[in-house]
Design an enzyme around this catalytic site. Structure first.
Site, PDB file in Angstrom:
ATOM      1  N   GLU A 127       0.825  -1.206   0.000  1.00 39.60           N
ATOM      2  CA  GLU A 127       0.000   0.000   0.000  1.00 39.60           C
ATOM      3  C   GLU A 127       0.867   1.268   0.000  1.00 39.60           C
ATOM      4  O   GLU A 127       0.540   2.249  -0.664  1.00 39.60           O
ATOM      5  CB  GLU A 127      -0.933   0.013   1.222  1.00 39.60           C
ATOM      6  CG  GLU A 127      -2.158  -0.855   1.044  1.00 39.60           C
ATOM      7  CD  GLU A 127      -3.036  -0.394  -0.126  1.00 39.60           C
ATOM      8  OE1 GLU A 127      -3.246   0.815  -0.282  1.00 39.60           O
ATOM      9  OE2 GLU A 127      -3.484  -1.257  -0.892  1.00 39.60           O
ATOM     10  N   CYS A 149     -12.230   1.796 -15.232  1.00 42.20           N
ATOM     11  CA  CYS A 149     -12.531   3.226 -15.070  1.00 42.20           C
ATOM     12  C   CYS A 149     -11.208   3.992 -14.964  1.00 42.20           C
ATOM     13  O   CYS A 149     -10.967   4.751 -14.029  1.00 42.20           O
ATOM     14  CB  CYS A 149     -13.398   3.447 -13.831  1.00 42.20           C
ATOM     15  SG  CYS A 149     -14.152   5.081 -13.816  1.00 42.20           S
ATOM     16  N   CYS A 168     -16.094   2.195 -20.728  1.00 44.57           N
ATOM     17  CA  CYS A 168     -17.450   2.095 -20.161  1.00 44.57           C
ATOM     18  C   CYS A 168     -18.249   0.878 -20.659  1.00 44.57           C
ATOM     19  O   CYS A 168     -18.982   0.278 -19.862  1.00 44.57           O
ATOM     20  CB  CYS A 168     -18.206   3.388 -20.406  1.00 44.57           C
ATOM     21  SG  CYS A 168     -17.337   4.797 -19.685  1.00 44.57           S
ATOM     22  N   CYS A 199     -17.861  -1.878 -18.329  1.00 41.75           N
ATOM     23  CA  CYS A 199     -18.010  -1.553 -16.900  1.00 41.75           C
ATOM     24  C   CYS A 199     -19.263  -2.224 -16.314  1.00 41.75           C
ATOM     25  O   CYS A 199     -20.359  -2.103 -16.864  1.00 41.75           O
ATOM     26  CB  CYS A 199     -18.106  -0.043 -16.734  1.00 41.75           C
ATOM     27  SG  CYS A 199     -18.369   0.444 -15.027  1.00 41.75           S
ATOM     28  N   CYS A 259     -24.001   4.836 -13.589  1.00 42.56           N
ATOM     29  CA  CYS A 259     -22.986   5.897 -13.659  1.00 42.56           C
ATOM     30  C   CYS A 259     -23.570   7.176 -14.275  1.00 42.56           C
ATOM     31  O   CYS A 259     -23.991   7.201 -15.428  1.00 42.56           O
ATOM     32  CB  CYS A 259     -21.798   5.405 -14.484  1.00 42.56           C
ATOM     33  SG  CYS A 259     -20.535   6.654 -14.670  1.00 42.56           S
TER      34      CYS A 259
HETATM   35 FE1  SF4 Z   1     -16.184   4.603 -15.019  1.00 43.59          FE
HETATM   36 FE2  SF4 Z   1     -18.747   5.225 -15.246  1.00 43.59          FE
HETATM   37 FE3  SF4 Z   1     -17.409   4.418 -17.376  1.00 43.59          FE
HETATM   38 FE4  SF4 Z   1     -17.949   2.701 -15.411  1.00 43.59          FE
HETATM   39  S1  SF4 Z   1     -19.396   3.738 -16.751  1.00 43.59           S
HETATM   40  S2  SF4 Z   1     -15.987   2.944 -16.490  1.00 43.59           S
HETATM   41  S3  SF4 Z   1     -17.794   4.026 -13.612  1.00 43.59           S
HETATM   42  S4  SF4 Z   1     -17.033   6.260 -16.228  1.00 43.59           S
END
Ligand code: SF4
Length: 374
Positions: A44, A199, A205, A208, A214
């Protein structure tokens, strides 16, 4: 106006993230193997402001040399800084060493397991303390590192640089509301992985797992969020580094003060642009220079300024052979009484680049040493 996720959406968020992580998260990072408080703590600290791919070889070398807290606590600071050379932000290494000694002396060599005690250790803030305890022990703590800030800034479409107190406080509230009560080892890793891989700065996206929640995605703001830090032009400072060889071709290094840039690392003597090098070397180092010539300038960039370094190469003859802090060299080629060097002898070393010992070197010093021809 920011729309808060409803309670069921918060639950959905953590569940989707955990499912995604099971299939697409990172499970083979070196600190995830033989996971314990010590290994997670070191990882970390190394990962603060540094990417995983850069950290991995440093982590492996560090663990090979310091496999546990007591070995780290009993090492010299030079040994620790040596293994940190090139990783930057050297206060992190000094704090690690200091903390290991505190744990040896005050905690019987056992890394503390309660949040307040971990938070009180040197170099550990709220997010790092939470990440260590969540990942190593599965305790329920919230984290908010750079990756998580990016994810949440987009998830809630928050405008404003996350480095400001106001925005950071908002992000902490959102992070708290999303963090589940169970499965913290995986959730903590999952949200960090989402920020590091999907992200990322250029978000993916379509891949995602939480895109339907989002707000930046829905409002097509994913590329403009999080709001970048207001840009200031970095000032440029200049220095000259003296690369001085003795008659054995060993190179003079001086240990820098513990506080400030490159604290406690070993570097070349530095002298301001307008100073007369020959006088300065004689008065400060007790050295007579010959064959002085200039090398090619290089730029090293810190977080808050650029440093333009002009290397100056010379042969150095020691004016005071009786000075026990400096190894033998030729006698000075004149009969004047030599001045006392102004640098403490124990902070000076003639460094043998053919058989280098363990000491911390700033990245540009290491690079200039590697370029030397003998
Ligand atoms: Fe990031 Fe939103 Fe795209 Fe997902 S949808 S990768 S949270 S910007």
């Amino acid at each position: 106006m920011i729309r808060r996720l409803k309670t069921e959406e918060q639950h959905t968020f953590s569940q989707l993230l955990l499912n995604w992580h099971a299939n697409h998260g990172r499970h083979d990072l070196p600190w995830q193997q033989n996971r314990n408080l010590y290994r997670v703590w070191i990882s970390e600290i190394m990962l603060q402001q540094t990417q995983v791919s850069t950290v991995i070889p440093y982590f492996e070398r560090f663990m090979a040399r310091f496999p546990d807290i007591l070995t780290l606590a009993n090492a010299t600071e030079d040994d620790v800084l040596h293994l940190w050379t090139g990783l930057g932000y050297y206060a992190r290494a000094r704090n690690l060493h200091k903390t290991a000694k505190i744990i040896r002396d005050n905690y019987d060599g056992q890394f503390p397991e309660d949040f307040e005690s971990v938070l009180a250790l040197a170099g550990i803030g709220r997010s790092t303390a939470g990440a260590i305890l969540a990942q190593a022990l599965g305790q329920c703590h919230v984290i908010l590192d750079g990756n998580v800030k990016r994810v949440l800034s987009r998830l809630y479409a928050i405008t404003g640089w996350p480095g400001t107190k106001t925005i950071e406080s908002q992000l902490w509230l959102h992070a708290e509301s999303l963090t589940p009560e169970h499965n913290l080892k995986n959730y903590t890793q999952a949200i960090m992985d989402l920020g590091a891989t999907v992200c990322a700065r250029k978000p993916q996206c379509p891949q995602c797992p939480v895109s339907h929640l989002c707000q930046a995605y829905a409002s097509e703001q994913t590329l403009s969020l999080p709001t970048p830090k207001p840009r200031k032009t970095k000032p440029v400072k200049a220095t000259r580094m003296l690369i001085l060889k003795n008659n054995e071709s060993h190179v003079l290094l001086i240990q820098r003060p513990a506080k400030g840039i490159w604290g406690s690392l070993w570097s070349f003597p530095e002298c301001e642009i307008e100073t007369d090098i020959t006088d300065w070397s004689r008065n400060t180092l007790g050295l007579q220079l010959s064959e002085l010539h200039e090398g090619q300038q290089l730029r090293h960039t810190f977080s808050h300024y650029h440093l333009d370094i002009t290397p100056l190469y010379a042969k150095a003859n020691i004016l005071s052979p009786s000075d026990k802090g400096i190894s033998e060299a030729e006698s000075p080629p004149y009969n004047e009484v030599p001045p006392e060097p102004m640098v403490e002898p124990k902070k000076i070393v003639w460094y043998n680049t053919r058989q280098p010992d363990s000491r911390g070197l700033p990245a540009p010093v290491k690079s200039l040493l590697q370029q030397l021809e003998f």
